[in-house]
Design a protein around this motif. Structure first.
Motif, short mmCIF file in Angstrom:
data_model
loop_
_atom_site.label_atom_id
_atom_site.label_comp_id
_atom_site.label_asym_id
_atom_site.label_seq_id
_atom_site.Cartn_x
_atom_site.Cartn_y
_atom_site.Cartn_z
N MET A 124 8.29 18.87 40.30
CA MET A 124 7.71 18.10 41.40
C MET A 124 8.67 18.08 42.59
SD MET A 124 4.85 16.42 41.91
CE MET A 124 4.12 15.16 42.95
N LYS A 125 9.96 17.96 42.32
CA LYS A 125 10.94 17.93 43.40
C LYS A 125 11.05 19.31 44.07
CE LYS A 125 13.52 14.11 41.38
NZ LYS A 125 13.08 13.12 42.37
N VAL A 126 10.94 20.38 43.30
CA VAL A 126 10.95 21.71 43.87
C VAL A 126 9.73 21.91 44.77
CG1 VAL A 126 10.81 24.18 43.37
CG2 VAL A 126 12.27 22.71 41.97
N LEU A 127 8.56 21.49 44.29
CA LEU A 127 7.34 21.61 45.09
C LEU A 127 7.42 20.75 46.35
CD1 LEU A 127 4.67 21.58 42.22
CD2 LEU A 127 5.43 23.55 43.59
N PHE A 128 8.09 19.62 46.25
CA PHE A 128 8.30 18.75 47.42
C PHE A 128 9.17 19.49 48.45
CE2 PHE A 128 10.88 15.61 49.70
CZ PHE A 128 9.89 14.78 50.23
N ASP A 129 10.24 20.10 47.97
CA ASP A 129 11.12 20.83 48.88
C ASP A 129 10.42 22.03 49.50
OD1 ASP A 129 13.06 19.02 48.25
OD2 ASP A 129 14.23 20.36 46.97
N ALA A 130 9.45 22.60 48.77
CA ALA A 130 8.70 23.75 49.28
C ALA A 130 7.57 23.32 50.21
CB ALA A 130 8.14 24.56 48.11
N GLY A 131 7.42 22.02 50.41
CA GLY A 131 6.39 21.52 51.31
C GLY A 131 4.99 21.52 50.73
N LEU A 132 4.87 21.64 49.40
CA LEU A 132 3.56 21.72 48.77
C LEU A 132 3.04 20.37 48.30
CD1 LEU A 132 4.07 25.02 46.73
CD2 LEU A 132 2.82 24.71 48.87
N VAL A 133 3.93 19.37 48.16
CA VAL A 133 3.51 18.02 47.77
C VAL A 133 4.20 17.01 48.68
CG1 VAL A 133 3.07 18.64 45.35
CG2 VAL A 133 5.34 17.78 46.01
N SER A 134 3.64 15.82 48.74
CA SER A 134 4.19 14.80 49.64
C SER A 134 4.96 13.72 48.89
CB SER A 134 3.04 14.14 50.43
OG SER A 134 2.08 13.59 49.55
N HIS A 135 5.04 13.85 47.57
CA HIS A 135 5.81 12.90 46.75
C HIS A 135 6.77 13.71 45.87
CE1 HIS A 135 1.86 11.06 47.59
NE2 HIS A 135 2.51 9.93 47.65
N ASP A 136 7.96 13.17 45.59
CA ASP A 136 8.89 13.93 44.76
C ASP A 136 9.02 13.37 43.36
OD1 ASP A 136 10.42 11.67 45.22
OD2 ASP A 136 12.27 12.77 45.60
#
Length: 804
Positions: free
Chosen positions: A546-558
């Motif tokens: 989830m944190k990786v996807l957050f850093d990739a701009g794909l999610v808004s929560h980490d």
């Protein structure tokens, strides 16, 4: 005539499905609530009562939240890649997809039969190419961000299963699946850099509502340590090695060094007369699993014949190897301070190595507490904190070491040498090197193979399909005319489960794993229910992705899961964990057939607090079934006629109803389901005592019962003329004025000793309370004709008369 639970359960399941009663809306003006269960691995053995106990809590909350005005997402799917299906395929030749789909059909049938309010339109399977296309997509994101790499590392190899296992897949040195021995061997593997996120994984724990033991479990697994990295030189050479220590203040207490048997320096520094012994020890260590090495009580080791030089005193320190030191923990080397470390002390005692005291305190060694430094040159007289600071400064000034923060957490081993898993979307070219498959070519489908079993050397089954492994280079990837080779390992089962909660929010999206709009609306998960055994596996991996996807701009929560709850295990009647080998498994379908789905749902909640382990009791479920039958008879008689009516109710019964509404509501919100059911049982008893069957009490009661026994609630709601589904009816509200008590019972003491009780108005004056108290025989006897010298009175709480 008792209602036929089989008939009305099927009736309402069909109606719910036909009308889409539990479908979550992607657009709604209602507040959202996302309730999620840890999805099951679909095995051929089916679901037992413990599974029902796992899925009922989130369903109760989901039903309650719908009734209180929320747009609820409560989905279900299957963690479908796994070893059991593959092992069965190896034994029978039947493709894992066939056995997996058959198991899913069985699971789906059982789950539907228990009336769980899942949104079945969002059902997923991690083995579906439409799903694992996006698992592969996320892996490519990890690769792009430098978080996926290949490395030869010591791995947990299971010869029986012929695959590599992660640490969380090993129990007591054996494979979790099958109980097979596990050994350590070097092998090239895919790794994910979860260590890059160690600090953020720690920080995020402060922002989630999780059980304290689970948070602590992850903190310990990540294992943040602040200390120093110190350099030691091998005597007579220019060779050096480093150790990390959290206690640089004890450097003067070092009397020997220990290297991991796999440390690259070992063979370089071993003296010729020790070479054979060292090699034998290295071979023996390789046969032990990591778990065995960490938990081995009997310390073993071999002297290399080499000495290290103390970085400050220049003293010679013997260098040993021992399998309790692991190459992939820290630096693979430790400085041993036996006077103040019990593990080092045991080793020193066994091999008659020197033991020095450098801390005051304790009558005997080892002393592991706080103390003042002694026998430590320029550190003498300092406290631990002062000495650490001074030693760190000294080491840095003399270029002998540096301050450092380390973590026990290691990178996630992400390869499996098996067939039934997600293929890696990568190709290796002779000239261009490793390349990711273009996104528009996903999914990389599992090819057909002649044999599902890995080779004895660990080569994956996919390698046998030579045509599939060939990948012609293009202008986009590799080079024209260059033939690449596909990766033949597959991803672990934990890959698909590390993001499945995101697919539920937009499961039919063919152009993205999920839309940004859906993610912003539904995430994070509001309630996640599952077992604590996933603390350092799935729950940690999901947070990392989830944190990786957050850093990739794909999610808004980490952080994926706002609140986490663990359900206690349902044990067999023998108080042991249910398993086929013990013969104590209680199949869910059998209980459903004999007692009804509602009886089992209610019973698993009534057995005790949610988080406690609870042994199965056949008499207990019979008692709960009788309770549900008693509720039924308040609505219909033995001839099937509706007997609930519109008669008036006395004030005391109305008060009991509103107290029950308040209590059940509070208990559901706190997930105290057993006490909620107890409250309803008490109300039913009071209705029977009043010899009444009033709809004004029974209809709210049925609404309170609905999250626990939804089929029966729907049937009785319909018979009493309720509108629509009771599952969707607005939740009843209590009236605070009606539940207020006008009188209260308080204790009367004489000189602090209880002498009786009186019932008074809540705000009764002291005079009224005294009048009632002096009428009690116990009080009169205790006073013995004397008048109280002092009266201590708190209205509604206590009356204490003081006499000499």
């Amino acid at each position: 005539m008792t209602l036929n639970h089989t008939e009305y359960e099927k009736k309402w399941q069909k109606k719910w499905e036909e009308q889409g009663a539990f479908r979550a809306l992607n657009v709604s003006n209602k507040p959202k609530y996302y309730a999620l269960d840890m999805f099951p691995y679909p095995s051929g053995s089916g679901l037992h009562v413990g599974h029902i106990a796992s899925y009922t809590p989130a369903d109760i909350i989901s039903r309650y939240k719908r009734a209180t005005g929320f747009n609820v997402l409560h989905p279900m799917g299957y963690d479908a890649f796994g070893l059991p299906a593959e092992q069965y395929a190896i034994q029978t030749g039947i493709h894992p997809a066939i056995t997996t789909e058959k198991a899913i059909d069985s699971f789906r049938h059982t789950l539907r039969s228990f009336g769980f309010s899942f949104d079945w339109s969002r059902e997923i399977s991690t083995a579906d190419p439409k799903y694992y296309k996006w698992t592969q997509f996320i892996f490519l994101k990890l690769l792009e961000r430098g978080l996926a790499y290949q490395k030869e590392v010591p791995v947990n190899w299971c010869p029986a299963l012929k695959t590599v296992l992660a640490n969380d897949e090993i129990v007591d040195g054996k494979s979790e699946r099958g109980g097979h021995p596990v050994v350590r061997v070097p092998m090239k593997q895919w790794m994910l850099k979860i260590t890059d996120y160690a600090e953020r994984l720690l920080e995020g724990l402060d922002r989630v509502d999780w059980p304290a033991r689970t948070k602590e479990g992850q903190r310990n697994w990540i294992g943040k340590s602040e200390g120093a990295r110190v350099t030691f030189q091998i005597d007579g050479t220019k060779k050096t090695f480093e150790v990390f220590t959290t206690r640089p203040d004890t450097l003067f207490g070092v009397t020997f060094m220990v290297l991991a048997p796999e440390h690259p320096l070992v063979t370089q520094i071993t003296s010729s007369d020790r070479s054979a012994t060292i090699n034998d020890y290295i071979t023996a260590s390789a046969k032990k699993s990591e778990v065995d090495r960490k938990t081995n009580i009997d310390k073993s080791g071999v002297f290399t014949g080499a000495f290290a030089l103390h970085p400050i005193t220049g003293n010679k320190i013997p260098v040993w190897i021992s399998d309790y030191v692991l190459m992939d923990y820290g630096t693979g080397a430790i400085m041993a301070v036996p006077g103040h470390d019990s593990r080092d002390f045991e080793f020193a005692e066994k091999f008659k190595l020197p033991i020095l005291r450098v801390l005051t305190g304790g009558d005997t060694l080892p002393f592991e507490g706080e103390g003042t430094l002694v026998n430590s040159d320029f550190l003498n007289g300092l406290t631990k904190t002062e000495a650490i600071q001074k030693m760190n400064k000294y080491l840095e000034e003399k270029s002998l070491g540096t301050k450092e923060v380390q973590y026990k957490l290691r990178d996630w081993l992400f390869s499996r040498q098996r067939y039934w898993g997600e293929p890696f979307p990568v190709v290796r070219f002779p000239q261009a090197g490793l390349k990711g498959i273009p996104a528009d070519e996903l999914p990389v489908l599992l090819p057909e193979v002649a044999d599902y079993e890995p080779s004895d050397k660990g080569e994956a089954p996919l390698a046998r399909n030579k045509e599939w492994t060939k990948y012609p280079g293009t202008s986009l990837i590799g080079a024209e005319g260059e033939i690449g080779v596909r990766e033949t390992d597959t991803m672990p089962g934990s890959a698909g489960s590390s993001w499945y909660f995101l697919r539920y929010i937009d499961p039919h999206n063919d152009t993205a794993a999920f839309s940004a709009e859906s993610e912003k609306y539904w995430m994070p998960v509001d309630l996640y229910v599952g077992g604590p055994e996933h603390t350092v596996g799935h729950l940690l991996y999901s947070r990392f992705w989830m944190k990786v996807l957050f850093d990739a701009g794909l999610v808004s929560h980490d952080e994926p899961f706002k609140k986490l709850a663990h359900q206690g295990m349902i044990l067999g009647e023998d108080n042991q964990k249910m398993s086929k080998s013990r013969g104590n498994v209680i199949p869910a379908d059998d209980i459903c057939k004999n007692y009804g789905a509602d009886a089992l749902r209610t019973f698993v909640c009534f057995m005790g607090p949610l988080e406690n382990e609870k042994p199965w009791s056949p008499t207990g479920i019979e008692g709960v079934k009788r309770f549900l039958d008693r509720v039924s008879r308040l609505v219909i008689n033995d001839d099937g006629e509706v007997v609930a009516n519109s008669e008036a109710i006395p004030p005391d019964l109305e008060k009991s109803l509103h107290k029950t509404i308040k209590k059940v509501t509070s208990d559901i919100e706190n997930m105290s389901f057993n006490t909620a059911i107890s409250s309803m049982m008490i109300l039913v008893n009071e209705i029977y005592k009043a010899n009444l069957k009033p709809k004004s009490v029974l209809m709210p009661l049925i609404q309170l019962l609905m999250p626990f026994a939804p089929h029966l609630a729907e049937e009785l709601w319909e018979k009493m003329g309720g509108t629509g589904f009771v599952s969707l009816a607005p939740w009843p509200k209590h009236d605070n004025q009606l539940i207020a008590d006008n009188s209260v019972t308080i204790g009367v003491q004489v000189n602090g000793k209880m002498r009786g009780t009186i019932e008074t108005p809540v705000d009764a004056s002291e005079q009224i309370a005294m009048s009632s108290a002096l009428a009690l025989e116990g009080v009169v006897a205790a006073l013995a004709g004397k008048s109280p010298e002092k009266v201590i009175y708190k209205a509604g709480k206590i009356l204490n008369l003081i006499v000499k």
